[in-house]
Write an enzyme that holds these catalytic residues in place. Structure first.
Site, PDB file in Angstrom:
ATOM      1  N   CYS A 164      31.849  48.084  47.972  1.00 43.52           N
ATOM      2  CA  CYS A 164      31.927  49.431  47.387  1.00 43.52           C
ATOM      3  C   CYS A 164      31.624  50.592  48.329  1.00 43.52           C
ATOM      4  O   CYS A 164      32.395  51.541  48.394  1.00 43.52           O
ATOM      5  CB  CYS A 164      30.993  49.505  46.189  1.00 43.52           C
ATOM      6  SG  CYS A 164      31.507  48.420  44.863  1.00 43.52           S
ATOM      7  N   PHE A 165      30.478  50.540  49.020  1.00 43.17           N
ATOM      8  CA  PHE A 165      30.005  51.756  49.696  1.00 43.17           C
ATOM      9  C   PHE A 165      31.038  52.350  50.651  1.00 43.17           C
ATOM     10  O   PHE A 165      31.375  53.525  50.561  1.00 43.17           O
ATOM     11  CB  PHE A 165      28.699  51.478  50.441  1.00 43.17           C
ATOM     12  CG  PHE A 165      27.482  51.437  49.552  1.00 43.17           C
ATOM     13  CD1 PHE A 165      27.538  51.892  48.246  1.00 43.17           C
ATOM     14  CD2 PHE A 165      26.271  50.952  50.021  1.00 43.17           C
ATOM     15  CE1 PHE A 165      26.436  51.864  47.408  1.00 43.17           C
ATOM     16  CE2 PHE A 165      25.154  50.926  49.198  1.00 43.17           C
ATOM     17  CZ  PHE A 165      25.236  51.379  47.898  1.00 43.17           C
ATOM     18  N   ALA A 218      27.472  58.820  43.392  1.00 43.13           N
ATOM     19  CA  ALA A 218      26.282  57.947  43.346  1.00 43.13           C
ATOM     20  C   ALA A 218      26.329  56.966  44.523  1.00 43.13           C
ATOM     21  O   ALA A 218      25.329  56.785  45.236  1.00 43.13           O
ATOM     22  CB  ALA A 218      26.232  57.198  42.017  1.00 43.13           C
ATOM     23  N   ASN A 219      27.475  56.355  44.743  1.00 45.73           N
ATOM     24  CA  ASN A 219      27.561  55.402  45.861  1.00 45.73           C
ATOM     25  C   ASN A 219      27.405  56.102  47.211  1.00 45.73           C
ATOM     26  O   ASN A 219      26.775  55.576  48.123  1.00 45.73           O
ATOM     27  CB  ASN A 219      28.891  54.639  45.808  1.00 45.73           C
ATOM     28  CG  ASN A 219      28.780  53.416  44.915  1.00 45.73           C
ATOM     29  OD1 ASN A 219      27.710  53.120  44.394  1.00 45.73           O
ATOM     30  ND2 ASN A 219      29.872  52.705  44.723  1.00 45.73           N
TER      31      ASN A 219
HETATM   32  P1  NAD Z   1      37.383  41.805  42.376  1.00 48.37           P
HETATM   33  O1  NAD Z   1      38.355  41.838  43.467  1.00 48.37           O
HETATM   34  O2  NAD Z   1      36.235  40.825  42.419  1.00 48.37           O
HETATM   35  O3  NAD Z   1      38.142  41.519  40.985  1.00 48.37           O
HETATM   36  C1  NAD Z   1      39.286  42.190  40.577  1.00 48.37           C
HETATM   37  C2  NAD Z   1      40.186  41.197  39.845  1.00 48.37           C
HETATM   38  O4  NAD Z   1      41.286  41.900  39.255  1.00 48.37           O
HETATM   39  C3  NAD Z   1      40.819  40.138  40.759  1.00 48.37           C
HETATM   40  O5  NAD Z   1      40.419  38.845  40.332  1.00 48.37           O
HETATM   41  C4  NAD Z   1      42.331  40.364  40.608  1.00 48.37           C
HETATM   42  O6  NAD Z   1      43.088  39.168  40.626  1.00 48.37           O
HETATM   43  C5  NAD Z   1      42.414  41.028  39.252  1.00 48.37           C
HETATM   44  N1  NAD Z   1      43.641  41.804  39.038  1.00 48.37           N
HETATM   45  C6  NAD Z   1      44.188  42.747  39.848  1.00 48.37           C
HETATM   46  N2  NAD Z   1      45.282  43.268  39.274  1.00 48.37           N
HETATM   47  C7  NAD Z   1      45.452  42.644  38.072  1.00 48.37           C
HETATM   48  C8  NAD Z   1      46.399  42.766  37.019  1.00 48.37           C
HETATM   49  N3  NAD Z   1      47.394  43.657  37.072  1.00 48.37           N
HETATM   50  N4  NAD Z   1      46.281  41.944  35.953  1.00 48.37           N
HETATM   51  C9  NAD Z   1      45.269  41.046  35.882  1.00 48.37           C
HETATM   52  N5  NAD Z   1      44.326  40.906  36.839  1.00 48.37           N
HETATM   53  C10 NAD Z   1      44.407  41.700  37.920  1.00 48.37           C
HETATM   54  O7  NAD Z   1      36.807  43.272  42.216  1.00 48.37           O
HETATM   55  P2  NAD Z   1      35.376  43.721  41.648  1.00 48.37           P
HETATM   56  O8  NAD Z   1      34.336  43.576  42.695  1.00 48.37           O
HETATM   57  O9  NAD Z   1      35.166  43.091  40.308  1.00 48.37           O
HETATM   58  O10 NAD Z   1      35.617  45.276  41.484  1.00 48.37           O
HETATM   59  C11 NAD Z   1      36.453  45.787  40.470  1.00 48.37           C
HETATM   60  C12 NAD Z   1      36.297  47.287  40.432  1.00 48.37           C
HETATM   61  O11 NAD Z   1      34.943  47.631  40.106  1.00 48.37           O
HETATM   62  C13 NAD Z   1      36.581  47.999  41.764  1.00 48.37           C
HETATM   63  O12 NAD Z   1      37.172  49.232  41.497  1.00 48.37           O
HETATM   64  C14 NAD Z   1      35.202  48.211  42.354  1.00 48.37           C
HETATM   65  O13 NAD Z   1      35.159  49.317  43.224  1.00 48.37           O
HETATM   66  C15 NAD Z   1      34.371  48.473  41.122  1.00 48.37           C
HETATM   67  N6  NAD Z   1      32.949  48.121  41.238  1.00 48.37           N
HETATM   68  C16 NAD Z   1      32.565  47.001  41.896  1.00 48.37           C
HETATM   69  C17 NAD Z   1      31.216  46.658  41.959  1.00 48.37           C
HETATM   70  C18 NAD Z   1      30.750  45.429  42.696  1.00 48.37           C
HETATM   71  O14 NAD Z   1      29.551  45.288  42.882  1.00 48.37           O
HETATM   72  N7  NAD Z   1      31.613  44.534  43.108  1.00 48.37           N
HETATM   73  C19 NAD Z   1      30.272  47.458  41.314  1.00 48.37           C
HETATM   74  C20 NAD Z   1      30.713  48.578  40.616  1.00 48.37           C
HETATM   75  C21 NAD Z   1      32.053  48.894  40.575  1.00 48.37           C
HETATM   76  C1  UDX Z   2      26.370  49.074  45.265  1.00 46.43           C
HETATM   77  C2  UDX Z   2      25.575  50.031  44.366  1.00 46.43           C
HETATM   78  O1  UDX Z   2      24.178  49.802  44.541  1.00 46.43           O
HETATM   79  C3  UDX Z   2      25.961  49.836  42.910  1.00 46.43           C
HETATM   80  O2  UDX Z   2      25.300  50.792  42.101  1.00 46.43           O
HETATM   81  C4  UDX Z   2      27.454  49.999  42.779  1.00 46.43           C
HETATM   82  O3  UDX Z   2      27.845  49.788  41.435  1.00 46.43           O
HETATM   83  C5  UDX Z   2      28.201  49.049  43.696  1.00 46.43           C
HETATM   84  O4  UDX Z   2      27.757  49.247  45.054  1.00 46.43           O
HETATM   85  P1  UDX Z   2      26.155  46.520  45.925  1.00 46.43           P
HETATM   86  O5  UDX Z   2      27.086  46.875  47.009  1.00 46.43           O
HETATM   87  O6  UDX Z   2      26.445  45.353  45.071  1.00 46.43           O
HETATM   88  O7  UDX Z   2      25.965  47.755  44.925  1.00 46.43           O
HETATM   89  O8  UDX Z   2      24.699  46.259  46.540  1.00 46.43           O
HETATM   90  P2  UDX Z   2      23.532  47.218  47.072  1.00 46.43           P
HETATM   91  O9  UDX Z   2      22.252  46.652  46.611  1.00 46.43           O
HETATM   92  O10 UDX Z   2      23.757  48.626  46.784  1.00 46.43           O
HETATM   93  O11 UDX Z   2      23.599  46.979  48.643  1.00 46.43           O
HETATM   94  C6  UDX Z   2      24.679  47.446  49.427  1.00 46.43           C
HETATM   95  C7  UDX Z   2      24.380  47.225  50.889  1.00 46.43           C
HETATM   96  O12 UDX Z   2      23.333  48.080  51.316  1.00 46.43           O
HETATM   97  C8  UDX Z   2      23.923  45.803  51.225  1.00 46.43           C
HETATM   98  O13 UDX Z   2      24.507  45.400  52.433  1.00 46.43           O
HETATM   99  C9  UDX Z   2      22.425  45.936  51.358  1.00 46.43           C
HETATM  100  O14 UDX Z   2      21.855  44.962  52.188  1.00 46.43           O
HETATM  101  C10 UDX Z   2      22.326  47.320  51.965  1.00 46.43           C
HETATM  102  N1  UDX Z   2      21.022  47.958  51.715  1.00 46.43           N
HETATM  103  C11 UDX Z   2      20.623  48.250  50.445  1.00 46.43           C
HETATM  104  C12 UDX Z   2      20.210  48.277  52.803  1.00 46.43           C
HETATM  105  O15 UDX Z   2      20.567  48.021  53.966  1.00 46.43           O
HETATM  106  N2  UDX Z   2      19.001  48.891  52.561  1.00 46.43           N
HETATM  107  C13 UDX Z   2      18.577  49.200  51.311  1.00 46.43           C
HETATM  108  O16 UDX Z   2      17.483  49.762  51.179  1.00 46.43           O
HETATM  109  C14 UDX Z   2      19.401  48.871  50.218  1.00 46.43           C
END
Ligand code: NAD
Ligand code: UDX
Length: 470
Positions: A279-280, A226-227
């Protein structure tokens, strides 16, 4: 039935996701644990303006749930002991060294979470992968959990585990809406009963038809795919911006015309300075690594190109700025408007602003930053990571910070608009042009400047993907 839930990782995903669970499921008692004391303190702060992340609506949600059935703690053992369900929501960045460096996921935090669960959990525990993980990580988690059952410490304790994959699809900036009204919820697993228990939790607010189930590996792979697909659309449209500039097209018109085809759809077709966010890039690189690992070089190359175009776009913008400013940035002041990777978040991970700023600094420019949500310290930290010349001592010579747009643009030669914050759409361009040093340039990488509002001023406008402003 009343259930104890623990979430390991109080980050961008763990915090908001568990807050929504707590709000929608009053019969759950949820503890979000993290090793990072500072982060947990911020989640617990009285002043809700100090929450560790900014998401629209989050303050109200935390006010409603925290202390009732949602708790944030650095004490990890007790919440794990009493949990019926444990979500692993820790960071999974790209490995920086060793085998697979630069592509494979660094799973040390996932592994340490699994080890902690193995050691302290009691009775039957459903362990749920919330983090985005390489395909077949569930097997690793399973092995760690089960191997621990035979240690002398655990031999006589009755412990059992079910492992589920429940990837999170939220996007930052719209996280609460995405969690409250998801397009789908995906649950991968082998054990029907555990799948149904997690499904029951979501059924508190998600319609049944939106909850889909699959095997573990499909679920893990669906998240990466999806990503990759979303990022691919952005690289596709960004590649066409250059073609528009060369041929006389306007990317907005092309994007609209293409997106109106119902088979294609209009989402994720906004051109820009390249995708950022945590993520991406990492998830595609991870997919690339998996393909190489499974000896699928053609597939690996195909997806790798999405990341290459993304880098090329940032490069292209920086080179355009240098070209327009007579090939010389030495001692020129440039305002960078927006540092977050997208609007409505304070997250700067992989923000295109980092790469573009780095390149401009290397050309000798002095940069003035303004972002409504990103702190000065965060910007310095992000740039220090990439530029050796930035030290605490000399940063004041070339990094400047402003509290609003009009202060940021005083005496600058150029403005680069990098994040599409709403407030950048309604600026007083006549006032701004009078504050800048002529001949001045505005580089709009996000289509936020309405050319009709700038036409009476003396600034030159460059718009990404628009041959009329090139
Ligand atoms: P983040 O870095 O913001 O948070 C992760 C947290 O986990 C940190 O605060 C860290 O201290 C903690 N941690 C690590 N190891 C630990 C342990 N052993 N015990 C307790 N705490 C621990 O990361 P995030 O953005 O929340 O992303 C988390 C996961 O979700 C990643 O795999 C990411 O790819 C996925 N994800 C992120 C997004 C997004 O938009 N950020 C969206 C969908 C999925
Ligand atoms: C993304 C996925 O959308 C989400 O489903 C997944 O769980 C985590 O990764 P996020 O990275 O938080 O979410 O934001 P997103 O809105 O997807 O934007 C990612 C990047 O793409 C940003 O830098 C945004 O500015 C850029 N983007 C997005 C574009 O340049 N054009 C677009 O049309 C949409």
């Amino acid at each position: 039935m009343f259930k104890n839930v623990c979430c390991i990782g109080a980050g961008f995903v763990g915090g908001p996701t568990m807050a929504v669970f707590a709000d929608k499921c009053p019969n759950l008692n949820i503890t979000v644990v993290d090793l990072n004391h500072e982060r947990i303190n911020l989640w617990n702060s009285e002043n809700l303006d100090r929450l560790p992340i900014f998401e629209p609506g989050l303050k109200d949600l935390i006010k409603r749930t925290r202390g009732k059935n949602l708790f944030f703690s650095t004490e990890i053992i007790e919440p794990i002991k009493s949990a019926d369900m444990i979500f692993i929501s820790v960071n999974t960045p790209i490995k920086s060294s060793g085998i697979g460096a630069g592509e494979a996921s660094d799973l040390r935090w996932v592994e340490s979470s699994a080890r902690t669960i193995a050691k302290f959990s009691q009775g039957h525990t459903i362990v749920i992968e919330k983090s985005t993980l390489p395909v077949r990580t569930a097997k690793v988690i399973k092995e760690i959990l089960h191997s621990n059952q035979n240690t002398s410490e655990n031999k006589n304790k009755l412990k059992s585990f079910s492992i589920l994959s429940n990837p999170e699809f939220l996007a930052e900036g719209t996280a609460l809406d995405d969690l409250e009204n998801p397009d789908r919820v995906l649950i991968g697993g082998e054990d029907e009963e555990s799948i149904n228990q997690l499904k029951d939790l979501y059924l508190n607010w998600v319609p049944n038809e939106k909850i889909i189930t699959s095997n573990l590996w499909s679920s893990e792979l669906s998240k990466l795919t999806a990503n990759a697909f979303l990022a691919q659309r952005i690289s596709s449209i960004n590649s066409i911006t250059a073609v528009c500039e060369a041929t006389g097209g306007d990317i907005r018109e092309v994007s609209k015309a293409v997106g109106l085809d119902s088979r294609i759809g209009n989402k994720f077709l906004n051109s820009g300075p390249g995708f950022g966010g945590s993520c991406f890039k990492k998830d595609i690189l991870n997919l690339v690594y998996l393909c190489k690992f499974f000896n699928l070089p053609e597939v690996a190359n195909y997806w790798d190109q999405v990341v290459k175009i993304n880098k090329w776009q940032k490069d292209r913008i920086y080179k355009k700025i240098v070209e327009k400013l007579f090939g010389n940035l030495s001692d020129k002041r440039i305002a960078i408007l927006g540092f977050a990777f997208k609007a409505n978040t304070n997250d700067t991970r992989e923000s295109p602003a980092i790469e573009i700023s780095k390149d401009l600094l290397n050309e000798g420019a002095k940069l003035v930053f303004y972002d409504p949500k990103v702190s000065k310290n965060q910007i310095i930290k992000d740039l220090s990571k990439t530029i050796e010349m930035i030290t605490q001592k000399n940063k004041d010579e070339f990094l400047f910070f402003a509290d609003n747009v009009y202060d940021a643009v005083k005496d600058v030669d150029a403005i680069v608009l990098i994040t599409e914050w709403e407030e950048f759409k309604n600026l007083d361009w006549i006032k701004i042009s009078n504050l800048m040093i002529p001949p001045s340039w505005v580089f709009d990488t996000r289509d936020v400047v309405d050319p009709s509002r700038i036409s009476g001023s003396s600034v030159n406008l460059w718009k990404l993907g628009n041959a009329d402003f090139n």
